[in-house]
Design a protein around this motif. Structure first.
Motif, PDB file in Angstrom:
ATOM      1  N   ARG A 151       1.089   4.162  -2.898  1.00 53.49           N
ATOM      2  CA  ARG A 151       0.845   5.569  -2.562  1.00 53.49           C
ATOM      3  C   ARG A 151       2.037   6.437  -2.994  1.00 53.49           C
ATOM      4  O   ARG A 151       1.877   7.517  -3.542  1.00 53.49           O
TER       5      ARG A 151
ATOM      6  N   ARG B  63       0.838  -1.208   0.000  1.00 54.84           N
ATOM      7  CA  ARG B  63       0.000   0.000   0.000  1.00 54.84           C
ATOM      8  C   ARG B  63       0.872   1.257   0.000  1.00 54.84           C
ATOM      9  O   ARG B  63       0.647   2.189  -0.754  1.00 54.84           O
ATOM     10  N   SER B  64       1.914   1.273   0.827  1.00 54.85           N
ATOM     11  CA  SER B  64       2.800   2.440   0.904  1.00 54.85           C
ATOM     12  C   SER B  64       3.494   2.677  -0.424  1.00 54.85           C
ATOM     13  O   SER B  64       3.637   3.816  -0.866  1.00 54.85           O
TER      14      SER B  64
END
Ligand code: C2E
Ligand code: CA
Ligand code: CA
Length: 633
Positions: free
Chosen positions: A46, A42-43
């Protein structure tokens, strides 16, 4: 040398080992738990989206056409979002996100008009994808770097490279940059490999841990795309490890574990895979059917037999081994296989430890029954389901009752009588043996004290009570015995505590101290089941005991010319010279009794004289025996 056949044979084989080498050596994010992986992914996504926005602004500031900049922006965003496709595999999502980062790097170089410093961006991205701890992300970085530099370098060299040297040979420089990305990747790879080894290894034994085991088992069952052969699992649980740990300390426990590890490793062959699942549990993956695994289990049991020296003491390591093969369990699910081997291990334990058991459909029921029995046993004392039977111990001529052995009995409300050989090991495992043992001791001692008063001529009657190893671990044991003697008024000399030989052998020094204290009080100590342990005859000389009970297996084989005869004779002679009393157990036939009398055995016990009986029956038996209890044991 060059025949066609060997080449034909060798080719697929070599590929397989190379592949095995690669899968063993290259990190694949195995040590990353799912939740951690998801968080990192997810990071990274992003981060890629943030870069898309930053590059959009950068492009506009640099004065590029809005359409061009928007095109770049869209490329990064679409790829980054695609990497979040919920149905895609972990690897696909990782590679898509990596692609988004590589596209951003290429876009940056392009928007920075190929200046050399902009290329550093590629290396930074390699550091970011390193978070996946998977070599394939690196592979993609290298391929994309080289492809971008080569293709774009040929088409628009000035937008990719910052100097004339590079403009002249874009492909050569594409390879040079690719080489640097490779070098950075290898550095990361080595770093993880080291940390992964740490994560997947058990710190004490350096064996693979549970995570590594599960992985290896899953891979073996998955067969790496090859024709699936049967795979088996061995579940190895050390029987007496807790005792070693409790009595000799954790250092000794560690030492014993290391010794067990070394021995088990020696019993295995390539490609058997040994892991420590935790505590005193080990497991082995055997690439073969259950029959093969049974042989491996047999070898493990064999190598564990000789004692291990821990802190100058001889300690016996015993194991219960459960075996389950995909061919017999009928499943190729790693969880099923491990669970079946675990169940089989419980069956092995229930069968009396130091055993090997294979999985079968009944194992499940057997384990459930045992769990139920374990729960029921907890309430057995409180619900008055336990009672004691008394078996007379006769003088050497078989005429006189010299003593009596108290034997615990359990009348289960639905199952009826459960034999002590079944419930005593369970009670030892749960620790309930302490309560049961204390109850037997108190009840039998009180009973003997009463018989002294009520049965004429029984004032010298000895009562023998069995004591389990677990009871001796309790530091209050001596105190408990003293209290019982005080409250019942039985002279200490008339109480015998029976301790099995294997218990003494397993941990001689610690046990000896307690036995000496008891003997100093006057209590007698008997070595039960003598001859079944692993000690030598000479060992008798050093043990803190008053009585030796020759195991009934020797009495069973007692014929004038048998090996048992020689052994029994030696035990009796040696015991006599050491001032020890001897009881022969399991005397069933008069021929055995006669032979034992010839050998000079001072006391006899067995069905020939009497079976274990209720206290009322014993009172009648003792009162009617011709010259009761006149001989002191
Ligand atoms: P053990 O201490 O060796 O007890 C003797 C066993 O041999 C008893 O079995 C007895 O019934 C049996 N026996 C006696 N004479 C003969 C014979 O002539 N032939 C044959 N075949 N057997 C004979 P039991 O009562 O089933 O007890 C089995 C074991 O359970 C005992 O072996 C002992 O180790 C354990 N046990 C029984 N009661 C207690 C207890 O209160 N505490 C502890 N810790 N263990 C106990
Ligand atoms: Ca006994
Ligand atoms: Ca015995």
């Amino acid at each position: 040398m060059s025949t066609i056949a060997p080449g034909f044979e060798l080719e697929p084989k070599r590929r397989r080992t190379l592949r095995a080498f690669a899968t063993d050596w290259l990190p694949q994010g195995r040590a990353l738990p799912e939740a951690v992986w998801q968080r990192r992914h997810r990071s990274i996504v992003r981060f890629a989206l943030l870069q898309a926005v930053a590059l959009l602004l950068f492009g506009l500031i640099q004065g590029f056409a809005v359409l061009v900049v928007l095109g770049d922006f869209a490329m990064i965003v679409v790829t980054a979002l695609a990497s979040r496709a919920p149905n895609a595999s972990r690897r696909t999502r990782m590679l898509t996100a990596t692609m988004a980062l590589m596209i951003s790097s290429a876009v940056f170089v392009d928007l920075a008009r190929g200046i050399t410093e902009a290329h550093f961006y590629f290396f930074v991205m390699v550091g970011v994808v390193a978070l996946y701890q998977d070599w394939s992300a690196f592979g993609l970085c290298i391929v994309m770097t080289v492809a971008h530099h080569a293709v774009m370098g040929e088409l628009v060299p000035r937008d990719v490279y910052g100097s004339a040297v590079e403009w002249r040979s874009p492909i050569l420089w594409a390879l040079v940059h690719g080489g640097f990305v490779l070098a950075v990747s290898v550095t990361h790879l080595v770093a993880w490999r080291a940390s992964e080894d740490q994560d997947l290894a058990d710190p004490l034994t350096q064996l693979p841990n549970r995570t590594a085991f599960n992985e290896r088992l899953a891979r073996a069952l998955d067969a790496d795309g090859r024709a699936p052969g049967p795979i088996s699992v061995l579940f190895v649980d050390l029987d007496n490890f807790k005792r070693i740990n409790d009595r000799l300390g954790h250092m000794a426990g560690d030492h014993a574990l290391l010794a067990a590890t070394e021995r088990i490793t020696n019993a295995l062959r390539e490609p058997d895979f040994l892991a420590r699942l935790g505590g005193d549990e080990f497991a082995v993956v055997v690439a073969g059917p259950e029959a093969d695994a049974m042989r491996v289990a047999g070898r493990i049991n064999d190598v564990l037999q000789p004692p291990v020296t821990v802190d100058g003491r001889e300690v016996f390591i015993r194991a219960s081994i459960g075996v389950a093969g995909s061919d017999t369990v009928g499943s190729r699910d790693p969880k099923d296989l491990l669970r079946s081997a675990d169940l089989a291990m419980y069956v092995a334990k229930a069968a009396g430890k130091n055993q090997v058991a294979r999985y079968d459909a009944h194992a499940e029921q057997a384990v459930r029954d045992r769990d139920q029995l374990r729960a029921d046993l907890r309430h057995a004392i409180a619900n008055g389901q336990l009672h004691i039977e008394y078996q007379p111990i006769m003088s050497g001529d078989g005429e006189t009752v010299a003593g009596v052995e108290a034997l615990a009995r359990w009348s289960h409300p639905t199952r009826g009588a459960v034999p002590p050989a079944e419930f005593i090991p369970i009670a030892e495992e749960t620790g309930d043996i302490c309560a049961i043992g204390a109850w037997v001791l108190k009840t039998a001692t009180a009973q003997a004290a009463a018989w002294r008063q009520t049965i004429a001529g029984c004032d010298q009657l000895h009562v023998a009570v069995n004591v389990s190893a677990v009871q001796l671990d309790d530091e209050h044991f001596v105190e408990m015995v003293t209290d019982v003697l005080d409250s019942t008024g039985l002279p200490p000399e008339q109480l015998t505590l029976e301790i099995t030989e294997s218990m003494l052998v397993a941990d001689r020094v610690a046990t000896s101290g307690m036995l000496e204290t008891l003997r100093a009080l006057g209590v007698k100590v008997a070595i039960d089941d003598f001859g079944t342990g692993y000690s030598s005859l000479a060992y008798l000389a050093g043990i803190p005991a008053d009585i030796v009970k020759i195991d009934r297996s020797f009495v069973k084989d007692l014929y004038p010319q048998s090996g048992s005869r020689v052994l029994v004779q030696s035990i009796i002679d040696l015991a006599r010279s050491l001032g020890l009393d001897v009881v022969a157990e399991g005397v069933e036939r008069s021929a055995q009794a006669e032979l034992l009398q010839q050998l000079g055995c001072p006391q006899l016990q067995g069905y020939l004289y009497a079976r274990p009986m209720t206290r009322t029956e014993f009172a009648v038996y003792a009162a009617s025996s011709p010259a009761h209890a006149s001989t002191a044991a």
